[in-house]
Design an enzyme around this catalytic site. Sequence first.
Site, PDB file in Angstrom:
ATOM      1  N   CYS A 197      25.541  42.435  12.943  1.00 28.04           N
ATOM      2  CA  CYS A 197      24.167  42.063  12.585  1.00 28.04           C
ATOM      3  C   CYS A 197      23.812  42.707  11.231  1.00 28.04           C
ATOM      4  O   CYS A 197      23.969  43.919  11.071  1.00 28.04           O
ATOM      5  CB  CYS A 197      23.204  42.537  13.667  1.00 28.04           C
ATOM      6  SG  CYS A 197      21.473  42.352  13.198  1.00 28.04           S
TER       7      CYS A 197
ATOM      8  N   TYR B 110      -6.236  -0.337   8.379  1.00 27.68           N
ATOM      9  CA  TYR B 110      -6.055  -1.436   9.331  1.00 27.68           C
ATOM     10  C   TYR B 110      -7.357  -1.638  10.100  1.00 27.68           C
ATOM     11  O   TYR B 110      -7.950  -0.667  10.567  1.00 27.68           O
ATOM     12  CB  TYR B 110      -4.926  -1.053  10.283  1.00 27.68           C
ATOM     13  CG  TYR B 110      -4.325  -2.170  11.111  1.00 27.68           C
ATOM     14  CD1 TYR B 110      -4.211  -3.455  10.610  1.00 27.68           C
ATOM     15  CD2 TYR B 110      -3.843  -1.926  12.395  1.00 27.68           C
ATOM     16  CE1 TYR B 110      -3.634  -4.467  11.369  1.00 27.68           C
ATOM     17  CE2 TYR B 110      -3.259  -2.923  13.161  1.00 27.68           C
ATOM     18  CZ  TYR B 110      -3.162  -4.191  12.636  1.00 27.68           C
ATOM     19  OH  TYR B 110      -2.591  -5.182  13.390  1.00 27.68           O
TER      20      TYR B 110
ATOM     21  N   CYS C  55      22.329  38.062  17.339  1.00 27.20           N
ATOM     22  CA  CYS C  55      22.283  39.492  17.552  1.00 27.20           C
ATOM     23  C   CYS C  55      21.654  39.660  18.932  1.00 27.20           C
ATOM     24  O   CYS C  55      20.573  39.122  19.198  1.00 27.20           O
ATOM     25  CB  CYS C  55      21.417  40.188  16.502  1.00 27.20           C
ATOM     26  SG  CYS C  55      21.216  41.931  16.896  1.00 27.20           S
TER      27      CYS C  55
ATOM     28  N   CYS D 120      20.887  45.500  12.226  1.00 26.14           N
ATOM     29  CA  CYS D 120      21.125  46.715  13.019  1.00 26.14           C
ATOM     30  C   CYS D 120      22.591  47.128  13.062  1.00 26.14           C
ATOM     31  O   CYS D 120      22.924  48.210  13.546  1.00 26.14           O
ATOM     32  CB  CYS D 120      20.590  46.535  14.440  1.00 26.14           C
ATOM     33  SG  CYS D 120      21.554  45.363  15.400  1.00 26.14           S
TER      34      CYS D 120
ATOM     35  N   LYS E 124      11.023   2.993   2.033  1.00 25.07           N
ATOM     36  CA  LYS E 124      11.097   4.463   2.009  1.00 25.07           C
ATOM     37  C   LYS E 124      11.630   4.953   0.672  1.00 25.07           C
ATOM     38  O   LYS E 124      12.639   4.433   0.182  1.00 25.07           O
ATOM     39  CB  LYS E 124      12.057   4.944   3.106  1.00 25.07           C
ATOM     40  CG  LYS E 124      11.485   4.768   4.501  1.00 25.07           C
ATOM     41  CD  LYS E 124      10.554   5.896   4.827  1.00 25.07           C
ATOM     42  CE  LYS E 124      10.793   6.370   6.239  1.00 25.07           C
ATOM     43  NZ  LYS E 124       9.954   7.469   6.612  1.00 25.07           N
TER      44      LYS E 124
ATOM     45  N   LYS F 108       2.338   4.543   1.540  1.00 26.63           N
ATOM     46  CA  LYS F 108       2.556   5.032   2.910  1.00 26.63           C
ATOM     47  C   LYS F 108       2.211   6.516   2.920  1.00 26.63           C
ATOM     48  O   LYS F 108       2.955   7.354   2.407  1.00 26.63           O
ATOM     49  CB  LYS F 108       4.011   4.803   3.321  1.00 26.63           C
ATOM     50  CG  LYS F 108       4.280   5.143   4.758  1.00 26.63           C
ATOM     51  CD  LYS F 108       5.596   4.532   5.204  1.00 26.63           C
ATOM     52  CE  LYS F 108       5.850   4.715   6.682  1.00 26.63           C
ATOM     53  NZ  LYS F 108       6.031   6.100   7.086  1.00 26.63           N
TER      54      LYS F 108
ATOM     55  N   CYS G  98      17.268  45.827  18.244  1.00 24.53           N
ATOM     56  CA  CYS G  98      17.441  45.509  16.819  1.00 24.53           C
ATOM     57  C   CYS G  98      16.048  45.333  16.208  1.00 24.53           C
ATOM     58  O   CYS G  98      15.245  44.541  16.723  1.00 24.53           O
ATOM     59  CB  CYS G  98      18.250  44.230  16.655  1.00 24.53           C
ATOM     60  SG  CYS G  98      18.269  43.622  14.951  1.00 24.53           S
TER      61      CYS G  98
ATOM     62  N   ASP H  68       1.752  10.192   4.173  1.00 20.80           N
ATOM     63  CA  ASP H  68       2.558  10.984   5.098  1.00 20.80           C
ATOM     64  C   ASP H  68       1.671  11.937   5.891  1.00 20.80           C
ATOM     65  O   ASP H  68       1.430  13.069   5.492  1.00 20.80           O
ATOM     66  CB  ASP H  68       3.602  11.772   4.287  1.00 20.80           C
ATOM     67  CG  ASP H  68       4.764  12.214   5.158  1.00 20.80           C
ATOM     68  OD1 ASP H  68       4.802  11.809   6.336  1.00 20.80           O
ATOM     69  OD2 ASP H  68       5.621  12.946   4.652  1.00 20.80           O
TER      70      ASP H  68
ATOM     71  N   GLU I 167       0.849  -1.205   0.000  1.00 24.14           N
ATOM     72  CA  GLU I 167       0.000   0.000   0.000  1.00 24.14           C
ATOM     73  C   GLU I 167       0.874   1.241   0.000  1.00 24.14           C
ATOM     74  O   GLU I 167       2.038   1.173   0.380  1.00 24.14           O
ATOM     75  CB  GLU I 167      -0.816   0.080   1.300  1.00 24.14           C
ATOM     76  CG  GLU I 167      -1.754  -1.041   1.518  1.00 24.14           C
ATOM     77  CD  GLU I 167      -2.245  -1.067   2.962  1.00 24.14           C
ATOM     78  OE1 GLU I 167      -1.937  -0.137   3.748  1.00 24.14           O
ATOM     79  OE2 GLU I 167      -2.925  -2.033   3.291  1.00 24.14           O
TER      80      GLU I 167
HETATM   81  S1  IVH Z   1       0.295   0.052   8.776  1.00 23.63           S
HETATM   82  C1  IVH Z   1       1.549  -2.490  12.181  1.00 23.63           C
HETATM   83  N1  IVH Z   1      -0.266   1.285   6.517  1.00 23.63           N
HETATM   84  O1  IVH Z   1       3.350   4.762   8.884  1.00 23.63           O
HETATM   85  C2  IVH Z   1       0.916  -1.665  11.159  1.00 23.63           C
HETATM   86  N2  IVH Z   1       0.878   2.513   8.212  1.00 23.63           N
HETATM   87  O2  IVH Z   1       5.949   3.826  10.530  1.00 23.63           O
HETATM   88  C3  IVH Z   1       1.472  -0.281  11.146  1.00 23.63           C
HETATM   89  N3  IVH Z   1       1.347   4.839   7.631  1.00 23.63           N
HETATM   90  O3  IVH Z   1       2.547   4.982  12.259  1.00 23.63           O
HETATM   91  C4  IVH Z   1       0.769   0.674  10.346  1.00 23.63           C
HETATM   92  N4  IVH Z   1       0.426   4.801   5.633  1.00 23.63           N
HETATM   93  O4  IVH Z   1       1.187   6.362  10.674  1.00 23.63           O
HETATM   94  C5  IVH Z   1       0.303   1.400   7.738  1.00 23.63           C
HETATM   95  N5  IVH Z   1      -0.840   2.245   4.496  1.00 23.63           N
HETATM   96  C6  IVH Z   1      -0.282   2.353   5.695  1.00 23.63           C
HETATM   97  C7  IVH Z   1       0.288   3.566   6.161  1.00 23.63           C
HETATM   98  C8  IVH Z   1       0.878   3.593   7.426  1.00 23.63           C
HETATM   99  C9  IVH Z   1       1.052   5.547   6.531  1.00 23.63           C
HETATM  100  C10 IVH Z   1       2.096   5.358   8.793  1.00 23.63           C
HETATM  101  C11 IVH Z   1       1.446   5.110  10.122  1.00 23.63           C
HETATM  102  C12 IVH Z   1       2.480   4.418  10.984  1.00 23.63           C
HETATM  103  C13 IVH Z   1       3.734   4.644  10.222  1.00 23.63           C
HETATM  104  C14 IVH Z   1       4.638   3.454  10.348  1.00 23.63           C
END
Ligand code: IVH
Length: 672
Positions: free
Chosen positions: A411, A231, A429, A414, A317, A116, A434, A118, A114
Site C-alpha cells: 500500500c 416539447y 489495501c 501504510c 452525437k 441536445k 491504514c 446535457d 435543436e
Molecule cells: S426530444 C421523442 N429535444 O435527450 C422526443 N430531447 O435521448 C425525445 N434532450 O431523454 C426528446 N435536449 O432528456 C429532445 N432538444 C431536445 C433535447 C432532448 C436534450 C434529452 C432528453 C431525452 C434524451 C434523448
Amino acid sequence: MTHQIKNKIESLVKQLNEHNYKYYVLAQPVIEDYDYDMLLKELQQLEENYPEYISPESPTQRVGSDLSEKFKTVEHRVPMLSLSNTYNEEELYDFDRRVRDGLPENNEVEYVAELKIDGASISLTYENGYLKNAVTRGDGTTGEDITVNVKTIRSVPLKLNPNAFEKLGANTIEVRGEIFMEVEAFRKLNHERETNGEKLFANPRNSTAGTLKLLDPKIVTKRPLDIFVYYLLSPDFDFENHSSNLDHLRDLGFKVNKHFRLCKEIKEVVEFCRSAEELRDSLPYEIDGVVIKVNSVKQQKTLGSIAKAPRWAVSYKFKAKQAITVIRDIVWQVGRVGTVTPVANLEPVLLAGSTISRATLHNIDEIYRKDIRVGDTVRIEKGGDVIPKVVSVVEDKRPSNSVKVTPPDNCPVCGEKLFKPEVEVAYYCVNTVCPALVKGSIIHFASRTAMDIEGLGERIIEIFVDKSYLRSYADIYQLDKYSNEIKEMEGFGEKSMDNLLAAIETSKAKPFEKVLFAIGIRYVGSGAAIKLADHFGDIDKLISATEEEIEEVPDIGPSISKSIKLFFSEDKNSEVITRLKSYGLRFKSEKAEPLSDLFNGKKFVLTGTLSGMTREEAKERIMNYGGSVVSSVSARTDYVLAGEKAGSKLEKAKKLGVAIINEEEFNNMTEQ
Ligand code: IVH
C-alpha cells in the site's frame, strides 16, 4: 380592509412573477436584487398574517415547508422515449431516407434541429394554466413526482401566461424539457463541496440529477438549476407542428433555447450540426449533440415509434473532445474502501475549456491493455465525466528507455501488503488501520448524504486522523475530549469547536437508514440502505439475517448480502456499532406501529398489474398490517398477490404450492 390586503397580495405576486420572468427566463432584469428582496419580504409578511390569501403561483410557494419522505411514482400518459443516435453525417442522411420511406410519396419533410442539452429530462403537467406536477423520465413509462423540487427552479413558471394559454384552447398541457446546471455554477458548487469535504459531482448532468433527487427542497432551492423546454403535447388535441410549438412555449412563459433551426432539407440539418459543434465550447451550459425532429405532428404520428425510440426524431452525437499530452508520472491512490487505483499525472493541457493535469487509468489491466507507460505521449478524452481518460498511446513518440508499469506490492500509504481478489482486477489495501482507509471511512460517515456533520469536512478529518484524535468514525462522538487542543489549532477557535460539537450532537438524530449508509458497508449505497432499513427495521435483525433473507429485499443481490455478512463478522465493526449505540445513534426505524398484526411476519410477493391500486399502495397496506414484500418467490413466501398478466412468479408460486391471492381476496382480507 381585508379586501385591500387581498389586492395588495395579488399585486405583489404579479409584480414579483414578472420580475422573476425577466430575470430567470429572459435574463433581462429591470430592478435591483435588493428591491426585489424588499418586495418579496413584504409579500412574505402579508402572507404570514393572511395565509388564506396565499395563491399557488406566489413566489413564496416555490419552497414548500415539508420534507418529502420519498417520491411517488407516476405513470407517464405518453411514454418518455429515448432517441436513436447517429454519429456522422452519413447516418443523418440514412435517417432522412428512413423518414421519407415511412411517409406517403411526394410528402415534403421539414426538420427542426435543436441543441441536445446535457441534463435531466422532465415532464411538466399544467392544468388550467397552473403547474400540477413535475415527473422525471424514470424508466420512460413511470417516473418520480419531484414537483416540490422543480418548483424551486425560478425559470419554471408556476402559472402560465393566461393570454397565451387561453389561445391554445387546451385544459391540460404537458411540457417536456431538460433541467440543467450551467458549467460555472457546477464548478462553484463542486468547489464548495470540496471545501466541505463532500463527494464531488462528476459533471453538471450528475449534479443536476443528484440535486433533483434530494429530499429537502430547501437545499434544492440553493442549487442553481435551470431549464430549457423542447416539447409540447396535450391530451385534448394534436398540435400542428413542432416549430410553432416552440413559439407557443415561449409565449407561455418558458425558456426555449434560441439555437434551433427549421430546416427544409437534411443538408441544412447537417450544416446546423457542424455549427453546433463549433458553438459547443462557447456555451455556458453543456450540450452533447443535436436533436433532429420531423416538424409536422401529423407526419410524426404516421412514422410512430419503434421499441424505445420514435422514428421521427434522432440525435446526432458529438465526438468526445480529445487532446494530446505526456504522462509525467503514474501514482497509485488508495480510496475509501481500500481500492488502489492508478492515476496519471500529465503535462497540463487544455481540453474542453479546462486545464487537465490528471487522468484516471482505472486499473492495471487497462494499463496493460493499452500498454501505457511513464513518458508516453497519449491521447486523452473527456467523455461524459469530468475526469478524463487516456484513450491511446502515440507509439512512435515513446522514449526508448521506457519500461512497463507494474502494480505495487504494498500500500502506498501504510506499506502493508496489498490483496487482489481472484475475480477482480483491482488491488486492495485491507489494513483496517491504514490512514487512507480510516480517513476515507470517516469522510464518508460525516458527509452530507450520510450523517451530515457540518464543519467536519475532508481537510479537518485528515488533520484529526493525523493527530490521532480520530481513529474511527465512532471517535467523532468523543471528540470533545480534545476540545482544548482543537481550539488551539490555527483557524479553529472556540466558536467553530462549539458549532462542530453541536453538529455532532444533532447528527445523533439521523434516521436508521442514514446510519446504515454512513457506517460504510461495501456496496450498501444510500438506496440500498433505505430498502434494508425499510425491510428489517432494526440493525440486530439485519445482523442475524442469512444471506438468502437479505436477498429477499427488492433490488438486493448476492454481492450486497455477502458484503453485509462480511462486515458484521469482523469484531472491529461490531465494537464500533456497540459504541455508536451507546452514544445514542439510531439503529432502529422509527416506523409507525402496524395497524394490526394480521400479516405479522408474513412475506408477500407482488406480481402482475393491479387494477385498483399501485404496487406501492399494496406494499404500504401489507406493511401497515405487519407484513413485508419481497422480490422473488421461494418456499418461504407466504402469499403471492397476483394481478393481471402475472407471469413467471405466478408459475413458480403454483409449483411451490405458495398461497396465491387475487386483488379482490386481498381487499377482503384487508377489509378495504
Ligand atoms: S426530444 C421523442 N429535444 O435527450 C422526443 N430531447 O435521448 C425525445 N434532450 O431523454 C426528446 N435536449 O432528456 C429532445 N432538444 C431536445 C433535447 C432532448 C436534450 C434529452 C432528453 C431525452 C434524451 C434523448
